[in-house]
Design a protein around this motif. Structure first.
Motif, PDB file in Angstrom:
ATOM      1  N   VAL A   1       0.651  -1.213   0.105  1.00  0.00           N
ATOM      2  CA  VAL A   1      -0.201  -0.066  -0.084  1.00  0.00           C
ATOM      3  C   VAL A   1       1.027   1.189  -0.092  1.00  0.00           C
ATOM      4  O   VAL A   1       1.769   1.465   0.876  1.00  0.00           O
ATOM      5  N   LYS A   2       0.917   2.004  -0.977  1.00  0.00           N
ATOM      6  CA  LYS A   2       1.571   3.334  -1.071  1.00  0.00           C
ATOM      7  C   LYS A   2       1.233   4.136  -2.149  1.00  0.00           C
ATOM      8  O   LYS A   2       0.399   4.175  -3.048  1.00  0.00           O
ATOM      9  N   ALA A   3       1.336   5.376  -1.602  1.00  0.00           N
ATOM     10  CA  ALA A   3       0.941   6.643  -2.111  1.00  0.00           C
ATOM     11  C   ALA A   3       1.453   7.958  -1.438  1.00  0.00           C
ATOM     12  O   ALA A   3       2.237   7.800  -0.257  1.00  0.00           O
ATOM     13  N   SER A   4       1.453   9.104  -2.028  1.00  0.00           N
ATOM     14  CA  SER A   4       2.058  10.357  -1.370  1.00  0.00           C
ATOM     15  C   SER A   4       1.105  10.519  -0.120  1.00  0.00           C
ATOM     16  O   SER A   4      -0.121  10.144  -0.029  1.00  0.00           O
ATOM     17  N   ARG A   5       1.494  11.332   0.958  1.00  0.00           N
ATOM     18  CA  ARG A   5       0.785  11.543   2.129  1.00  0.00           C
ATOM     19  C   ARG A   5      -0.614  11.900   1.939  1.00  0.00           C
ATOM     20  O   ARG A   5      -1.530  11.675   2.711  1.00  0.00           O
ATOM     21  N   GLY A   6      -0.871  12.892   0.997  1.00  0.00           N
ATOM     22  CA  GLY A   6      -2.251  13.457   0.673  1.00  0.00           C
ATOM     23  C   GLY A   6      -3.330  12.624   0.633  1.00  0.00           C
ATOM     24  O   GLY A   6      -4.410  12.798   0.986  1.00  0.00           O
ATOM     25  N   LEU A   7      -3.061  11.421   0.174  1.00  0.00           N
ATOM     26  CA  LEU A   7      -4.055  10.372   0.207  1.00  0.00           C
ATOM     27  C   LEU A   7      -4.447   9.592   1.252  1.00  0.00           C
ATOM     28  O   LEU A   7      -5.402   8.907   1.133  1.00  0.00           O
ATOM     29  N   ARG A   8      -3.480   9.588   2.073  1.00  0.00           N
ATOM     30  CA  ARG A   8      -3.797   8.852   3.513  1.00  0.00           C
ATOM     31  C   ARG A   8      -4.400   7.427   3.231  1.00  0.00           C
ATOM     32  O   ARG A   8      -5.234   7.057   3.720  1.00  0.00           O
ATOM     33  N   LEU A   9      -3.300   6.792   2.431  1.00  0.00           N
ATOM     34  CA  LEU A   9      -3.699   5.225   2.320  1.00  0.00           C
ATOM     35  C   LEU A   9      -3.438   4.533   3.352  1.00  0.00           C
ATOM     36  O   LEU A   9      -3.622   3.086   3.372  1.00  0.00           O
ATOM     37  N   GLU A  10      -2.957   5.063   4.471  1.00  0.00           N
ATOM     38  CA  GLU A  10      -2.789   4.149   5.696  1.00  0.00           C
ATOM     39  C   GLU A  10      -4.203   3.547   6.200  1.00  0.00           C
ATOM     40  O   GLU A  10      -4.050   2.620   6.692  1.00  0.00           O
ATOM     41  N   LYS A  11      -5.104   4.427   5.846  1.00  0.00           N
ATOM     42  CA  LYS A  11      -6.321   3.786   6.228  1.00  0.00           C
ATOM     43  C   LYS A  11      -6.725   2.405   5.407  1.00  0.00           C
ATOM     44  O   LYS A  11      -7.495   1.701   6.115  1.00  0.00           O
ATOM     45  N   VAL A  12      -6.339   2.441   4.342  1.00  0.00           N
ATOM     46  CA  VAL A  12      -6.482   1.208   3.429  1.00  0.00           C
ATOM     47  C   VAL A  12      -5.836   0.109   4.045  1.00  0.00           C
ATOM     48  O   VAL A  12      -6.102  -1.136   4.326  1.00  0.00           O
ATOM     49  N   ALA A  13      -4.485   0.317   4.549  1.00  0.00           N
ATOM     50  CA  ALA A  13      -3.591  -0.807   5.158  1.00  0.00           C
ATOM     51  C   ALA A  13      -4.314  -1.093   6.410  1.00  0.00           C
ATOM     52  O   ALA A  13      -4.284  -2.354   6.814  1.00  0.00           O
ATOM     53  N   GLU A  14      -4.746  -0.132   7.082  1.00  0.00           N
ATOM     54  CA  GLU A  14      -5.538  -0.433   8.341  1.00  0.00           C
ATOM     55  C   GLU A  14      -6.728  -1.347   8.195  1.00  0.00           C
ATOM     56  O   GLU A  14      -6.850  -2.226   8.937  1.00  0.00           O
ATOM     57  N   GLN A  15      -7.520  -1.057   7.267  1.00  0.00           N
ATOM     58  CA  GLN A  15      -8.595  -1.943   6.938  1.00  0.00           C
ATOM     59  C   GLN A  15      -8.100  -3.325   6.489  1.00  0.00           C
ATOM     60  O   GLN A  15      -8.697  -4.376   6.847  1.00  0.00           O
ATOM     61  N   LEU A  16      -6.957  -3.400   5.597  1.00  0.00           N
ATOM     62  CA  LEU A  16      -6.709  -4.812   5.132  1.00  0.00           C
ATOM     63  C   LEU A  16      -5.979  -5.627   6.614  1.00  0.00           C
ATOM     64  O   LEU A  16      -6.471  -6.949   6.563  1.00  0.00           O
ATOM     65  N   ILE A  17      -5.579  -4.989   7.306  1.00  0.00           N
ATOM     66  CA  ILE A  17      -4.758  -5.532   8.616  1.00  0.00           C
ATOM     67  C   ILE A  17      -5.848  -6.059   9.443  1.00  0.00           C
ATOM     68  O   ILE A  17      -6.207  -7.201   9.924  1.00  0.00           O
ATOM     69  N   GLY A  18      -6.978  -5.124   9.779  1.00  0.00           N
ATOM     70  CA  GLY A  18      -8.246  -5.362  10.502  1.00  0.00           C
ATOM     71  C   GLY A  18      -8.212  -6.173  11.537  1.00  0.00           C
ATOM     72  O   GLY A  18      -9.042  -6.927  12.246  1.00  0.00           O
ATOM     73  N   GLY A  19      -7.353  -5.512  12.491  1.00  0.00           N
ATOM     74  CA  GLY A  19      -7.074  -6.330  13.812  1.00  0.00           C
ATOM     75  C   GLY A  19      -6.424  -7.791  13.781  1.00  0.00           C
ATOM     76  O   GLY A  19      -6.214  -8.276  15.084  1.00  0.00           O
ATOM     77  N   GLU A  20      -5.915  -8.227  12.896  1.00  0.00           N
ATOM     78  CA  GLU A  20      -5.395  -9.470  12.569  1.00  0.00           C
ATOM     79  C   GLU A  20      -3.871  -9.398  12.560  1.00  0.00           C
ATOM     80  O   GLU A  20      -3.298 -10.783  12.411  1.00  0.00           O
TER      81      GLU A  20
END
Length: 485
Positions: free
Chosen positions: A463-482
């Motif tokens: 999961v990668k992009a410039s900071r303005g896209l806030r893709l860390e939220k996508v990574a957090e969804q993928l991790i989903g507490g697992e």
């Protein structure tokens, strides 16, 4: 900083070049913390009230006082029960304070390493800070605090025990780094590479080199310029400094390198998670003693981290650390800043690499190659394992944005990514690039990207992009507490 009186702080600000009026008891003790977020106020802190796009820090002075701040740096007097330092510009007041604090600490023996480059600044800063910490108390910024605000705030963390300061320096225009080095006068300056990050603002790589080279122009004659011998634009910066020259290289077939200190990496090998081991060679051409070598085994992911590691090793050696200490500390160093090649292994055996803090063409290519290599090794164990990527915009690339996003998609497909999910304004360019090279790619909204992937055992996703896209939220969804790490 160490605790000082209100009057002493005002005098430091004025010595740093800004008028400052102290209002309140001149003996009020202030420190050790200097901060700009009233919610982070600590007892005795100096709160700097900065105007923002949506809020004005002056509106939070009373709140900072209630939480224990002893003084506020302000542009105008505020009706609040707290000592005040009034400057024409609060941010410039902070800068002036930092400039004076650094000058005094430097006179007392503080050694400062300034780091710049188009890619790898934060990783190099984090690795170097961990090496130097093995030799003495070290201050380095969290994350990428590398601008006109982050730099002075980091300097304010220096106290009388601090032996080393590591300062990351970014630039969006010619003159930016010269300004930062007027606050933080470096003992050693590191230039990693000249790429295409912010090329939309600079116009050319030559202009980027002109801006980045300001970091070596700031050195005194007894300082050290740490230069990447493998990058011609960086290597040419020798002519822009009077300082001692140290160079680092990963080129196995490179001939003799002209420098007082030369550091190379050879015999690179990688494990299943693309963590590299190598031999670190250190030589001082012209010296009587022979060169030295030591083994290093990195804990951080990716071949691009080898260059960052060798750069940080070169800086530490230039400051006088011995090779064994450097190699040991490098082998123990981990990733310190969030969302940079951050590995998460899920309970089902899949892996998510969260590299969503920032992106430019060079760092995007490095991350894609690293995760592709991990995917290859996973498929050796499980032929059904997939390598996927959620990729977003690389910002500030100007007129060449579409072309550069197309090339990223093309590279991902050539590297064998099973599926590429593109998000952002240049998603279609990225997806078309992937399709042109025979890859599978589709465009999605960021909010839907995670749900569109069904991660199975041994899959790996970047999961990668410039900071303005806030893709860390996508990574957090993928991790989903697992996450099991």
């Amino acid at each position: 900083m160490r605790t000082r009186s209100l009057q002493q702080i005002a005098e430091l600000v004025e010595a740093g070049g800004q008028p400052c009026q102290a209002v309140g008891d001149p003996g009020t003790p202030i420190g050790p913390d200097v901060l700009i977020d009233s919610r982070e106020t600590t007892d005795g802190a100096l709160f700097v009230a900065l105007p923002g796009e949506r809020v004005d820090g002056h509106d939070y002075v009373a709140a900072a006082a209630e939480l224990g701040a002893h003084a506020a740096m302000v542009t105008h007097r505020v009706d609040a029960p707290i000592a005040q330092l009034i400057c024409p510009d609060a941010q410039q007041g902070l800068t002036a304070l930092a400039r004076s604090l650094h000058a005094r600490a430097r006179a007392d023996g503080l050694q400062t390493v300034a780091i710049t480059g188009s890619a790898g600044k934060t990783s190099t800063k984090d690795l170097l800070a961990q090496i130097l910490a093995a030799a003495g108390p070290t201050v380095s910024p969290e994350g990428s605090h590398n601008n006109e605000l982050g730099t002075p705030l980091t300097v304010c963390q220096v106290d009388p025990t601090t032996r080393y300061l590591v300062s990351e320096m970014g630039a969006r225009a010619i003159g930016d780094i010269a300004y930062l080095t007027s606050i933080v006068h470096p003992t050693a300056s590191v230039v990693l590479n000249i790429g295409t990050a912010h090329i939309g603002e600079f116009g050319s790589q030559d202009n980027i080199a002109k801006a980045k080279g300001e970091i070596v122009e700031a050195l005194d004659a007894d300082g050290w310029a740490i230069l990447n011998a493998d990058d011609p634009r960086v290597d040419a910066m020798v002519s822009r400094t009077r300082a001692h020259i140290a160079k680092f290289s990963l080129a196995a077939d490179a001939g003799p390198i002209d420098a007082e200190l030369v550091v190379r990496a050879r015999n690179l090998t990688a494990d299943d998670l693309d963590r590299y081991s190598f031999t670190l060679d250190c030589s001082r051409p012209g010296a009587r003693q022979a060169g030295e070598s030591a083994k290093v085994r990195l804990r951080v992911l990716g071949e691009h981290q080898v260059s960052d590691a060798v750069a940080s090793a070169t800086a530490a050696l230039a400051l006088g650390l011995d090779l064994e200490t450097v190699a040991t500390a490098l082998s123990e160093a981990g990733a310190r800043s969030r969302w940079r090649m951050e590995l998460h292994e899920l309970a089902n055996g899949a892996a998510v690499i969260n590299d969503a803090y920032n992106a430019n063409p060079e760092s995007m290519a490095a991350a894609l190659r690293t995760v592709a290599a991990i995917g290859v090794r996973r498929r050796q164990r499980n032929p059904g394992a997939r390598t996927m990527a959620v990729l977003g915009d690389m910002l500030e690339l100007g007129e060449v944005s579409g072309k550069l996003h197309f090339e990223v998609g093309e590279l991902a497909a050539r590297l064998g990514y099973t599926e590429i999910v593109a998000v952002g304004a240049f998603a279609e360019d990225l997806a078309q690039g992937a399709r042109s090279a025979g890859g599978s790619s589709r465009v999605a909204e960021a909010r839907d990207a995670a749900d569109s992937l069904n991660l199975q055992s041994s899959d790996v996703v970047l999961v990668k992009a410039s900071r303005g896209l806030r893709l860390e939220k996508v990574a957090e969804q993928l991790i989903g507490g697992e996450d099991i790490r």
